[in-house]
Design a protein around this motif. Structure first.
Motif, short mmCIF file in Angstrom:
data_model
loop_
_atom_site.label_atom_id
_atom_site.label_comp_id
_atom_site.label_asym_id
_atom_site.label_seq_id
_atom_site.Cartn_x
_atom_site.Cartn_y
_atom_site.Cartn_z
N PHE A 282 0.83 -1.20 0.00
CA PHE A 282 0.00 0.00 0.00
C PHE A 282 0.87 1.26 0.00
CE2 PHE A 282 -3.13 2.99 1.89
CZ PHE A 282 -4.23 2.72 1.11
N GLN A 283 1.91 1.29 0.83
CA GLN A 283 2.81 2.44 0.88
C GLN A 283 3.79 2.43 -0.29
OE1 GLN A 283 2.47 5.02 2.85
NE2 GLN A 283 0.80 4.09 3.99
N SER A 284 4.28 1.26 -0.66
CA SER A 284 5.28 1.16 -1.73
C SER A 284 4.72 1.62 -3.08
CB SER A 284 5.77 -0.28 -1.85
OG SER A 284 6.41 -0.70 -0.66
N HIS A 285 3.42 1.54 -3.22
CA HIS A 285 2.77 1.94 -4.47
C HIS A 285 3.13 3.37 -4.88
CE1 HIS A 285 -0.71 4.23 -6.17
NE2 HIS A 285 -0.51 3.38 -7.14
N VAL A 301 8.58 -2.43 -15.29
CA VAL A 301 8.93 -1.76 -14.04
C VAL A 301 9.21 -2.83 -13.00
CG1 VAL A 301 8.19 -0.23 -12.18
CG2 VAL A 301 7.54 0.28 -14.55
N ILE A 302 10.38 -2.75 -12.39
CA ILE A 302 10.77 -3.67 -11.32
C ILE A 302 10.75 -2.89 -10.01
CG2 ILE A 302 12.55 -5.22 -10.43
CD1 ILE A 302 13.59 -5.45 -13.35
N LEU A 303 9.77 -3.17 -9.16
CA LEU A 303 9.63 -2.50 -7.87
C LEU A 303 10.36 -3.34 -6.81
CD1 LEU A 303 8.35 -0.29 -6.04
CD2 LEU A 303 6.33 -1.78 -5.86
N VAL A 304 11.31 -2.71 -6.15
CA VAL A 304 12.12 -3.39 -5.13
C VAL A 304 11.66 -2.89 -3.77
CG1 VAL A 304 14.47 -3.86 -4.32
CG2 VAL A 304 14.03 -3.53 -6.77
N ALA A 305 10.85 -3.67 -3.07
CA ALA A 305 10.22 -3.23 -1.83
C ALA A 305 10.00 -4.42 -0.91
CB ALA A 305 8.89 -2.54 -2.13
N GLU A 306 10.50 -4.34 0.29
CA GLU A 306 10.43 -5.49 1.21
C GLU A 306 8.99 -5.87 1.55
OE1 GLU A 306 12.55 -6.91 5.34
OE2 GLU A 306 11.68 -4.91 5.26
N CYS A 307 8.14 -4.89 1.88
CA CYS A 307 6.72 -5.15 2.20
C CYS A 307 6.56 -6.14 3.34
CB CYS A 307 5.97 -5.63 0.95
SG CYS A 307 6.06 -4.51 -0.44
N ARG A 308 7.28 -5.90 4.41
CA ARG A 308 7.25 -6.86 5.53
C ARG A 308 5.87 -6.96 6.19
NH1 ARG A 308 11.27 -4.60 10.07
NH2 ARG A 308 12.67 -4.54 8.28
N GLU A 309 5.02 -5.94 6.01
CA GLU A 309 3.67 -5.99 6.61
C GLU A 309 2.60 -6.30 5.57
OE1 GLU A 309 2.64 -2.97 9.41
OE2 GLU A 309 4.53 -3.16 10.50
N GLY A 310 3.00 -6.93 4.46
CA GLY A 310 2.04 -7.44 3.51
C GLY A 310 1.37 -6.38 2.66
N TYR A 311 0.05 -6.47 2.55
CA TYR A 311 -0.70 -5.53 1.71
C TYR A 311 -0.83 -4.15 2.37
CZ TYR A 311 -2.03 -9.65 -1.01
OH TYR A 311 -2.02 -10.78 -1.79
N ARG A 314 -6.79 -3.21 4.60
CA ARG A 314 -7.79 -4.27 4.48
C ARG A 314 -8.63 -4.11 3.20
NH1 ARG A 314 -12.86 -4.24 5.38
NH2 ARG A 314 -12.78 -2.24 6.46
N VAL A 315 -9.10 -2.90 2.92
CA VAL A 315 -9.93 -2.69 1.73
C VAL A 315 -9.13 -2.95 0.46
CG1 VAL A 315 -11.35 -1.02 0.46
CG2 VAL A 315 -11.38 -1.03 2.97
N PHE A 316 -7.90 -2.46 0.45
CA PHE A 316 -7.00 -2.71 -0.68
C PHE A 316 -6.89 -4.21 -0.94
CE2 PHE A 316 -2.36 -3.42 -1.74
CZ PHE A 316 -2.44 -3.03 -3.07
N GLU A 317 -6.69 -4.98 0.11
CA GLU A 317 -6.56 -6.43 -0.03
C GLU A 317 -7.85 -7.06 -0.55
OE1 GLU A 317 -5.46 -10.37 2.71
OE2 GLU A 317 -5.27 -8.35 3.54
N GLU A 318 -8.99 -6.57 -0.07
CA GLU A 318 -10.27 -7.12 -0.52
C GLU A 318 -10.51 -6.89 -2.00
OE1 GLU A 318 -13.09 -5.26 2.02
OE2 GLU A 318 -12.70 -6.59 3.74
N TRP A 319 -10.00 -5.80 -2.53
CA TRP A 319 -10.20 -5.49 -3.94
C TRP A 319 -9.29 -6.30 -4.85
CZ3 TRP A 319 -12.16 -0.74 -6.69
CH2 TRP A 319 -13.24 -0.18 -6.02
N GLY A 339 -9.48 0.76 -2.17
CA GLY A 339 -9.71 0.16 -3.47
C GLY A 339 -9.04 0.95 -4.59
N HIS A 340 -8.84 2.26 -4.34
CA HIS A 340 -8.24 3.10 -5.38
C HIS A 340 -6.85 2.62 -5.77
CE1 HIS A 340 -6.26 4.79 -1.85
NE2 HIS A 340 -5.47 5.51 -2.63
#
Length: 406
Positions: A282-285, A301-311, A314-319, A339-340
């Motif tokens: 969500f933040q790496s976006h 595009v190659i995004l290099v981001a650890e994303c240790r806390e996942g998505y 919650r709404v983002f993940e549901e979409w 969702g955006h």
């Protein structure tokens, strides 16, 4: 060999020397010799405002809104000089408010890291999105509902970091009010304005920002203190004073340092800049939005981001998980916060190949419309597509830079 921040460490990518590579990074502006002195300089020379110590004489209590753990703001350095100014104006009742917006609550360790030596010595509370009072409505129809302890304060002070923001134009300034200490209803209405084409990074006339600043006028923001950081997260500039004019001074400095015109390349390799900018997808976006002008249609595009806390939302993940077209059409039919970002990533994934180099399981990555791969493997796959004359752009600090088109 190019180094890219990854979480709290870094990783490297080896691009063969026969390829043309443009490295985009902020101008190498040295940090000021003493960050505290730069803050004190800004406080002593406020932009279109009285000094905070003079403002403080007019009230009995003050709130200072600070960033949460998802932001790199050097709050522990900003607060002591701010509090000294308030006490010089004889204000002793001071509350620090963590501006969470709709982010998760923080751990005590995270609060301690943010406040530094002031942890336990200054009163602090977290924003509660359900404990807000209505103050009015902006000209664009956004209901302004603000966290009650902020709305009730005699003196309201905003702190933050000025960076490029993919729909507000720039972070900082009155963004500490909306969304940081606003209700979900206020946040959703304001963020729906991102559908306007002028709501994009590097624009001071973003409708989202103009709406935010109307909300700040309704509550009456008395003073801001904002910092601009270099790639090492050192303070290189500070501005203080009026919530619009001081912000604009910092934004102009950021433009000189980090806004770069580009000719689109075949392959873009971008990192948000490490922790906390790559805490989750969500933040790496944001780094994707800052770099999208740097890649050709049909590029990679190659995004290099650890994303240790996942998505990260919650709404983002549901979409996520529906096919790209469904998500895009769902977004067009009505704005939904969270969702955006699913729709924006799906839209970009239609235009280019999106790779994600992260710590996440492959199935989580694919669900978010990325191709999962280790960094060197992602490079090899992109090169197979684009061939021996591929041109590269590498952005190690994509969260802090803006690749601007013509």
């Amino acid at each position: 060999m190019y180094k890219l921040p990854f979480g709290k460490t870094e990783t490297v990518v080896n691009i063969p020397s026969n390829y043309q590579v443009r490295l985009l990074r902020p101008d190498n502006i040295a940090s000021v010799p003493d960050g505290i002195k730069e803050i004190e300089r800004a406080l002593g020379n406020p932009v279109n405002s009285k000094r905070l110590s003079q403002i403080a004489e007019l009230g009995k209590n003050a709130v200072i809104i600070v960033s949460d753990t998802t932001r790199p703001t050097p709050t522990a350095k900003l607060l002591p000089p701010l509090i000294s100014e308030l006490k010089a104006g004889r204000v002793e009742d001071i509350t620090v408010v963590f501006g969470l917006g709709i982010h998760r609550k923080q751990t005590e360790e995270e609060k301690k890291t943010i406040l530094g030596e002031l942890y336990g010595r200054v009163k602090s509370i977290e924003h509660n999105v359900t404990d807000c009072v209505y103050l009015g409505t902006t000209s664009r129809g956004t209901p302004v509902e603000i966290f009650k302890p902020v709305a009730d304060a005699d003196i309201v002070i905003c702190t933050g970091t000025i960076e490029f923001h993919y729909y507000v134009g720039y972070s900082g300034g009155a963004k500490s009010i909306l969304p940081a200490v606003s209700s979900k209803r206020s946040i959703d209405a304001n963020h729906a304005l991102m559908l306007d084409p002028k709501s994009c990074a590097g624009r001071l006339d973003s409708p989202v920002r103009e709406d935010i600043e109307e909300a700040a006028e309704l509550i009456g923001v008395d003073f801001i203190l904002n910092a601009v950081l270099n790639e090492r997260k050192d303070i290189i500039f500070a501005s203080a004073g009026n919530y619009i004019d001081a912000h604009r001074k910092g934004a102009a400095f950021l433009d000189r340092m980090s806004k770069v015109r580009v000719e689109p390349a075949d392959i873009v390799i971008v990192s948000p800049g490490g922790w906390p900018k790559d805490i989750d997808i969500f933040q790496s976006h944001k780094a994707l939005e800052h770099s999208k002008n740097a890649v050709k249609d049909g590029g990679s595009v190659i995004l290099v981001a650890e994303c240790r806390e996942g998505y990260g939302n919650r709404v983002f993940e549901e979409w996520l998980g529906s096919n790209r077209e469904e998500v895009i059409e769902r977004f067009k039919s009505g704005f939904v916060m969270g969702g955006h970002k699913a729709a924006l990533i799906a839209s970009l994934a239609k235009r280019v190949d999106l790779y994600l180099v992260s710590s996440l399981p492959d199935e989580m990555v694919r669900k978010a419309y990325f191709i999962p791969a280790a960094l060197q493997k992602a490079l090899e796959m992109a090169l197979r597509k684009h061939g021996g004359d591929a041109r590269f752009i590498v952005m190690p600090y994509g969260g802090s830079m803006l690749a601007a088109g013509d």
